[in-house]
Motif scaffolding. Sequence first.
Motif, PDB file in Angstrom:
ATOM      1  N   ARG A  17     -12.280  -3.805   7.653  1.00 15.24           N
ATOM      2  CA  ARG A  17     -11.173  -3.507   8.546  1.00 15.24           C
ATOM      3  C   ARG A  17     -11.116  -4.540   9.680  1.00 15.24           C
ATOM      4  O   ARG A  17     -12.131  -4.844  10.304  1.00 15.24           O
ATOM      5  CB  ARG A  17     -11.344  -2.098   9.131  1.00 15.24           C
ATOM      6  CG  ARG A  17     -10.149  -1.625   9.964  1.00 15.24           C
ATOM      7  CD  ARG A  17     -10.374  -0.205  10.427  1.00 15.24           C
ATOM      8  NE  ARG A  17      -9.252   0.282  11.204  1.00 15.24           N
ATOM      9  CZ  ARG A  17      -8.177   0.866  10.686  1.00 15.24           C
ATOM     10  NH1 ARG A  17      -8.096   1.027   9.365  1.00 15.24           N
ATOM     11  NH2 ARG A  17      -7.199   1.289  11.455  1.00 15.24           N
ATOM     12  N   GLY A  18      -9.927  -5.085   9.900  1.00 16.59           N
ATOM     13  CA  GLY A  18      -9.761  -6.071  10.954  1.00 16.59           C
ATOM     14  C   GLY A  18     -10.021  -7.499  10.525  1.00 16.59           C
ATOM     15  O   GLY A  18      -9.947  -8.418  11.349  1.00 16.59           O
ATOM     16  N   SER A  19     -10.341  -7.735   9.241  1.00 14.84           N
ATOM     17  CA  SER A  19     -10.655  -9.086   8.781  1.00 14.84           C
ATOM     18  C   SER A  19      -9.425  -9.871   8.347  1.00 14.84           C
ATOM     19  O   SER A  19      -9.516 -11.062   8.056  1.00 14.84           O
ATOM     20  CB  SER A  19     -11.649  -9.017   7.618  1.00 14.84           C
ATOM     21  OG  SER A  19     -11.070  -8.319   6.513  1.00 14.84           O
ATOM     22  N   ALA A  20      -8.247  -9.239   8.293  1.00 12.80           N
ATOM     23  CA  ALA A  20      -7.032  -9.937   7.856  1.00 12.80           C
ATOM     24  C   ALA A  20      -6.616 -10.981   8.884  1.00 12.80           C
ATOM     25  O   ALA A  20      -6.790 -10.791  10.100  1.00 12.80           O
ATOM     26  CB  ALA A  20      -5.903  -8.929   7.643  1.00 12.80           C
ATOM     27  N   ASN A  21      -6.081 -12.121   8.420  1.00 11.24           N
ATOM     28  CA  ASN A  21      -5.617 -13.168   9.324  1.00 11.24           C
ATOM     29  C   ASN A  21      -4.100 -13.294   9.333  1.00 11.24           C
ATOM     30  O   ASN A  21      -3.548 -14.203   9.957  1.00 11.24           O
ATOM     31  CB  ASN A  21      -6.253 -14.528   8.969  1.00 11.24           C
ATOM     32  CG  ASN A  21      -6.099 -14.854   7.489  1.00 11.24           C
ATOM     33  OD1 ASN A  21      -5.173 -14.374   6.832  1.00 11.24           O
ATOM     34  ND2 ASN A  21      -7.016 -15.659   6.977  1.00 11.24           N
ATOM     35  N   VAL A  22      -3.416 -12.402   8.607  1.00  6.46           N
ATOM     36  CA  VAL A  22      -1.964 -12.373   8.593  1.00  6.46           C
ATOM     37  C   VAL A  22      -1.530 -10.925   8.761  1.00  6.46           C
ATOM     38  O   VAL A  22      -2.059 -10.029   8.098  1.00  6.46           O
ATOM     39  CB  VAL A  22      -1.380 -12.935   7.279  1.00  6.46           C
ATOM     40  CG1 VAL A  22       0.145 -12.835   7.280  1.00  6.46           C
ATOM     41  CG2 VAL A  22      -1.804 -14.398   7.098  1.00  6.46           C
TER      42      VAL A  22
END
Length: 347
Positions: free
Chosen positions: A325-330
């Motif tokens: 969770r929270g690792s997305a960059n878009v």
Amino acid sequence: MSSGVCLRVLRAAGSPPAASSGSWSRVRLPADPRHAPRRGLSASGRGGTMNVFNREMKKKQKEWAASLRDGDQFDYLRDEVGGRVADRVYDIVRTFPLALDIGGGKSHIAGHLSKVQSAPVTYENSDLQKQSRRSEIPTHRLLADEEFLPFKENTFDLVVSSLSLHWINDLPGALRQIQQVLKPDGVFIGAMVGGETLYELRCSLQLAETEREGGFSPHVSPYTAVTDLGNLLGRAGFSMLTVDVDDVQVNYPGIIEVMTDLQGMGESNCAWNRKSLLHRDTILAAEAIYKEMYGNEDGSIPATFEILYMIGWKPHESQAKPAKRGSANVSFGDLSKISQPTNTNTS
């Protein structure tokens, strides 16, 4: 064919069998105080286990069904669902050297997984026609209890089950045991009867009994709802879950034929709170209600079997895992800023 629950161990070709191919190994488990008949909430298990079904009664029902000389005519539903479970096994591009079939019966799954000798069979009171199958997979059969699997942890590459688990009192415990006997990255593929099964019969009997006797008792056993199945599999420790529903509808001449076939399948009600006797007037009223509410134009009546299919994997480090969770960059908001290509006319 011996009666009772059949745990069938399937070995793929080339795998070293524990005994001669096709042999029978009957294992009688030692007496366990947890097997004693109890009603209501049991003190055993974590947090208590609901004791809905009379397992001894179900054993007697299956023994009676297995003793029928013409019992093969009642196998149409098990053959149909067994074939659909086998299709799901074929969807997995992998070989399974050692597999366990819980409630294997007459090779209803295994007969679709290997070369078989087939003969056409027409089932009475049914619009289903199937091939009679005899599996060539080397097997070893054990008479045991689905709630107390007599195997070590990390034993099987594949566990399958078709139309057996819906008679288990401790379904969460049984699923945990299935997960335990699987090897890491092993898969469980099963089918069981769902909560909407035989809703036509249930409703007709309730209305008729209320009219004729001033109240009704349950005549169709309670089953697991599809909304609960995924949660049960997750709690049992399975990952990468798949749950889907399929309705199988069979047409019968009348309500007597429906109940006769359920007896022949060994699928009669065995709940503790069942009513053992149906009055003749109630059955006649239920017949009329059934045909009025659900009847077909040709005078036959449909019976719907809701089948719940489930697939769950035992966790392994090689399996794909969701991103943290929270690792997305878009962000999803950025998608609206992406311009769409425009069509240009070059003519």
